[in-house]
Write a protein that holds these residues in place. Sequence first.
Motif, PDB file in Angstrom:
ATOM      1  N   GLY A 317       0.795  -1.219   0.000  1.00  0.00           N
ATOM      2  CA  GLY A 317       0.000   0.000   0.000  1.00  0.00           C
ATOM      3  C   GLY A 317       0.834   1.280   0.000  1.00  0.00           C
ATOM      4  O   GLY A 317       0.644   2.152  -0.862  1.00  0.00           O
ATOM      5  N   PRO A 318       1.755   1.449   0.933  1.00  0.00           N
ATOM      6  CA  PRO A 318       2.570   2.662   0.937  1.00  0.00           C
ATOM      7  C   PRO A 318       3.413   2.843  -0.328  1.00  0.00           C
ATOM      8  O   PRO A 318       3.608   3.975  -0.792  1.00  0.00           O
ATOM      9  CB  PRO A 318       3.458   2.475   2.173  1.00  0.00           C
ATOM     10  N   LEU A 319       3.897   1.753  -0.891  1.00  0.00           N
ATOM     11  CA  LEU A 319       4.667   1.862  -2.135  1.00  0.00           C
ATOM     12  C   LEU A 319       3.763   2.308  -3.285  1.00  0.00           C
ATOM     13  O   LEU A 319       4.161   3.144  -4.110  1.00  0.00           O
ATOM     14  CB  LEU A 319       5.338   0.525  -2.453  1.00  0.00           C
ATOM     15  N   ARG A 320       2.549   1.783  -3.344  1.00  0.00           N
ATOM     16  CA  ARG A 320       1.611   2.210  -4.394  1.00  0.00           C
ATOM     17  C   ARG A 320       1.306   3.692  -4.271  1.00  0.00           C
ATOM     18  O   ARG A 320       1.272   4.427  -5.274  1.00  0.00           O
ATOM     19  CB  ARG A 320       0.298   1.415  -4.306  1.00  0.00           C
ATOM     20  N   GLU A 321       1.082   4.144  -3.040  1.00  0.00           N
ATOM     21  CA  GLU A 321       0.745   5.546  -2.824  1.00  0.00           C
ATOM     22  C   GLU A 321       1.921   6.445  -3.202  1.00  0.00           C
ATOM     23  O   GLU A 321       1.743   7.482  -3.866  1.00  0.00           O
ATOM     24  CB  GLU A 321       0.368   5.773  -1.357  1.00  0.00           C
ATOM     25  N   ALA A 322       3.119   6.062  -2.800  1.00  0.00           N
ATOM     26  CA  ALA A 322       4.294   6.895  -3.069  1.00  0.00           C
ATOM     27  C   ALA A 322       4.624   6.958  -4.553  1.00  0.00           C
ATOM     28  O   ALA A 322       5.169   7.971  -5.029  1.00  0.00           O
ATOM     29  CB  ALA A 322       5.493   6.356  -2.293  1.00  0.00           C
ATOM     30  N   LEU A 323       4.300   5.904  -5.291  1.00  0.00           N
ATOM     31  CA  LEU A 323       4.666   5.827  -6.708  1.00  0.00           C
ATOM     32  C   LEU A 323       3.468   6.052  -7.635  1.00  0.00           C
ATOM     33  O   LEU A 323       3.560   5.791  -8.836  1.00  0.00           O
ATOM     34  CB  LEU A 323       5.320   4.474  -7.006  1.00  0.00           C
ATOM     35  N   ARG A 324       2.373   6.526  -7.075  1.00  0.00           N
ATOM     36  CA  ARG A 324       1.174   6.755  -7.870  1.00  0.00           C
ATOM     37  C   ARG A 324       1.477   7.734  -9.020  1.00  0.00           C
ATOM     38  O   ARG A 324       2.101   8.768  -8.833  1.00  0.00           O
ATOM     39  CB  ARG A 324       0.059   7.324  -6.996  1.00  0.00           C
TER      40      ARG A 324
END
Length: 397
Positions: A317-324
Amino acid sequence: MKVLYLVADGMGDWPLEELGGRTPLEAAETPHMDALARTGIVGRCKTIPDGMAPGSDVANMALLGFDPARHHTGRGPIEAAAQGLKLDADDLVWRLNLVTVSQLDKDGFMRDYSSGHITTEQSRPLIERLQRKIGNDVYEFVPGIQYRHLLIQKGGALTDDAAMVINPPHDITDKTIKMDLRAYSRNPELWDVIFHAHDLLAEDNPTKANSIWPWGQGRPLMLPDFAETFKLNGAVISAVDLIKGLGFASGMKVIDVEGATGLLETNYDGKVRAALEYLKTGDFAFVHLEGPDECGHGGEIENKTEAIRRFDARVVGPLREALRGEDVTWVICCDHYTPIVERTHTVDPVPFVVNAPGVQPSGLEFFNEKTADSTGIVVKHGHELLGFALKQAGILS
């Protein structure tokens, strides 16, 4: 384009009555993996070559794109690479667990492959003491992390010990050690080392470690260079020496994260930050979480389900948000199954998702073993999964 390869060790499992016929992956809340599955390619991958044991050493070597049938020499040599040990070509490198046995004889049983998840602070003095008392020109004890250490046998690769078959201790929890002791007894010097260590561990030792268990032996490891092979600058991020060793041996950057334990309680945020920081200049990050595997070995249904939930919520989740909004190729999988009912690894093909710009969406609502099987997509050789993903992303032709 950046490539994120996220591995939840031992995540795969079999349906359990306690979970209403679901697996821990099905039971866990995994909205981020589900979202990547809906717009990505989902299938199964056979990470363990025929005839090889279903260990994390074999499976993760395959996931990094290297054929274990060609390159694998043993688990010990991989972990020796992580420590940067200077080895001779004829050295035999054993993985050495600190374990708990009921008794060290033919009537004994393996009670705990990890000595109650002994800490590094507790285990290092024990290994150093064994080296002072027992180490010699042939056998050298090398401290590692937690219960995972090494025993170097000088010239051992030229002996019959190289072919000695010893069960990994996590495969025989609450099972007899009779056959393994019979194998050890074929080398009287190794036999003496094991029994002398057992006696020493009985002296002034407050931990549960009462024996050593050498296994996973082999010659020093040599792997092709990752960057030359895949035209990507890559890094590995993991708490365990096994993954670090694969990284060192293939010329990748190995990133240590303070507070990473390999257990359910680990530094999830630190691993995410390390991956994002590396990807500012690098191309490929292999992020490995050990928690689901450890819970599988422990037969802990609730904890394994929670480990998978945390992997999704605190890593994916945090990786998806940061790389959106950025062009990212995602590969998410486990290395092998660690079924709760078996409490050890199995050879089942693992579920995976590959998500990259332009791929044909699966349209699946959830990511789990059952939905992965439903697509009919199978990567028959584990070392081909990375190439498969890079081709889907247009990185490799």
